[in-house]
Enzyme design. Structure first.
Site, PDB file in Angstrom:
ATOM      1  CG  HIS A   1      -1.931   1.066   1.283  1.00 44.41           C
ATOM      2  ND1 HIS A   1      -3.098   0.970   2.014  1.00 44.41           N
ATOM      3  CD2 HIS A   1      -1.950   2.295   0.707  1.00 44.41           C
ATOM      4  CE1 HIS A   1      -3.795   2.085   1.878  1.00 44.41           C
ATOM      5  NE2 HIS A   1      -3.110   2.908   1.101  1.00 44.41           N
TER       6      HIS A   1
ATOM      7  CD  GLU B   1      -7.572   6.576   4.295  1.00 44.75           C
ATOM      8  OE1 GLU B   1      -8.108   6.559   3.169  1.00 44.75           O
ATOM      9  OE2 GLU B   1      -6.478   7.147   4.524  1.00 44.75           O
TER      10      GLU B   1
ATOM     11  CG  HIS C   1      -7.597   3.198  -0.406  1.00 48.24           C
ATOM     12  ND1 HIS C   1      -6.851   2.620  -1.398  1.00 48.24           N
ATOM     13  CD2 HIS C   1      -6.764   4.062   0.244  1.00 48.24           C
ATOM     14  CE1 HIS C   1      -5.619   3.119  -1.348  1.00 48.24           C
ATOM     15  NE2 HIS C   1      -5.544   3.983  -0.365  1.00 48.24           N
TER      16      HIS C   1
ATOM     17  CG  ASP D   1      -1.672   5.759   2.649  1.00 49.30           C
ATOM     18  OD1 ASP D   1      -1.948   5.463   1.468  1.00 49.30           O
ATOM     19  OD2 ASP D   1      -2.503   6.283   3.416  1.00 49.30           O
TER      20      ASP D   1
HETATM   21  N1  ADE Z   1      -4.585   8.664  -2.139  1.00 44.21           N
HETATM   22  C1  ADE Z   1      -3.363   8.786  -1.633  1.00 44.21           C
HETATM   23  N2  ADE Z   1      -3.361   8.465  -0.336  1.00 44.21           N
HETATM   24  C2  ADE Z   1      -4.619   8.102  -0.010  1.00 44.21           C
HETATM   25  C3  ADE Z   1      -5.258   7.644   1.166  1.00 44.21           C
HETATM   26  N3  ADE Z   1      -4.610   7.492   2.324  1.00 44.21           N
HETATM   27  N4  ADE Z   1      -6.577   7.387   1.108  1.00 44.21           N
HETATM   28  C4  ADE Z   1      -7.254   7.549  -0.022  1.00 44.21           C
HETATM   29  N5  ADE Z   1      -6.699   7.961  -1.157  1.00 44.21           N
HETATM   30  C5  ADE Z   1      -5.395   8.242  -1.155  1.00 44.21           C
HETATM   31 ZN    ZN Z   2      -3.736   4.736   0.409  1.00 40.84          ZN
END
Ligand code: ADE
Ligand code: ZN
Length: 322
Positions: A9, A195, A192, A273
């Site tokens: 990721h 989150e 994703h 990330d």
């Molecule tokens: N694009 C880049 N980082 C991201 C994240 N943490 N969540 C969603 N989209 C992203």
């Molecule tokens: Zn991400």
């Protein structure tokens, strides 16, 4: 931390360090609204995902050419290899670049050349990498389908599709059709989910997009039945500890629910990330959780082994890394 691991990721655009933002701005004649690297870095105080995405997309304006994408990718692989990453599955956001007039061949050729360069330079470490094309969920399903169509000539260099950008209000269900099409084309699928968005989005990602991994997934803990399912099916979660803290899901790393996810028996991996924005690459995320969450070396070894198992590598290469 030098435990061999896979990074599952990471957004390549999120690996662009402030110094590179300035270097590319100069080279490509792009005017930046900051007078120095230090000033840009001082803006990296985020309250939530959207406040980060605003600056992340704005900085992308400096990425224009195949060479830019190549240098960015090679630099990421060099740093990751130094931190014990032996394989990386790298997200990229073509819609964000197409919108500025950068064409798909420049993007994919640049990224692939960067992988080749990074692999060659990091030859001692034996690092490998693959590309995952992400759809921006705050854009339309039609735009996602158009993007997949544009990528079709390059599918020999793309291993899968993902889903990213602003989550709340953009459920996975919006993208069922494009994920179906991607699977027909032989692509793997991740997304994703959970989150900032609800546990329900994790269910949708599994049931409708039929993803093989969930990116983040931390909000799954709000739903005990979902947790049972994630455990039963051993669905990999690509957790990003430093990112979650910087984007406000937890007030401090010591408050992160990673230990709970592990105690629930879920298949957790640790990832960076957007390392240029959140204060650390993969190895630094491992070190931070060891320090602030008290994970033992054995637990970290297990998490690193999970990352290899959850990767899209073939069985032989997985065994070589385990
Ligand atoms: N694009 C880049 N980082 C991201 C994240 N943490 N969540 C969603 N989209 C992203
Ligand atoms: Zn991400």
């Amino acid at each position: 931390m030098d435990i061999p691991k896979a990074e599952l990721h990471v957004h390549i655009e999120g690996t662009m360090e402030p110094e590179m933002v300035f270097e590319l701005a100069r080279r490509n004649d792009v005017e930046l609204p900051y007078s120095s690297v230090a000033e840009l870095r001082s803006r990296y105080e985020f309250s939530d995902l959207q406040s980060f995405l605003d600056i992340y997309y704005a900085n992308m304006a400096v990425l224009r050419t195949r060479r830019d994408f190549r240098e960015l990718t090679a630099a990421y692989l060099r740093e990751s290899a130094r931190q014990g990453v032996r394989h990386a599955e790298i997200f990229f956001d073509p819609q964000a670049h197409l919108a500025r007039g950068v064409e798909m061949p420049a993007i994919v050729d640049g990224l692939s050349e960067g992988i080749t360069e990074g692999i060659t330079e990091g030859a001692g470490s034996g690092v490998t990498a693959e590309l995952i094309l992400c759809f921006l969920r705050d854009q339309s399903a039609e735009s996602a389908m158009d993007t997949l169509r544009l990528a079709e000539p390059f599918l020999d260099r793309i291993i899968g599709v993902g889903l990213d950008s602003a989550e709340v209000g953009h459920p996975p269900s919006k993208f069922t059709e494009v994920f179906d099409r991607a699977r027909e084309l032989g692509l793997r699928a991740v997304a994703h989910a959970g989150e900032e968005g609800p546990a329900e989005y994790v269910r949708e990602a599994l049931d409708l997009l039929r993803v093989e991994r969930v990116d983040h997934g931390i909000r799954a803990l709000d739903d005990p039945e979902l947790v049972d399912r994630l455990r039963r099916e051993q669905v990999p979660l690509t957790v990003c500890p430093l990112s979650n803290v910087r984007l406000g899901s937890f007030s401090h790393l010591s408050q992160h629910t990673l230990p709970r996810l592990m105690a629930e028996g879920l298949m957790v991996t640790i990832n960076s990330d957007d390392p240029a924005y959140f204060g650390g690459y993969a190895g630094e995320n491992f070190s931070a959780v060891r320090e602030h969450l008290g994970l033992t070396r054995e637990q970290l070894r297990q998490v690193a082994a999970n990352s290899v198992q959850a990767s899209f590598l073939d069985r032989e290469r997985k065994s070589a890394l385990l």
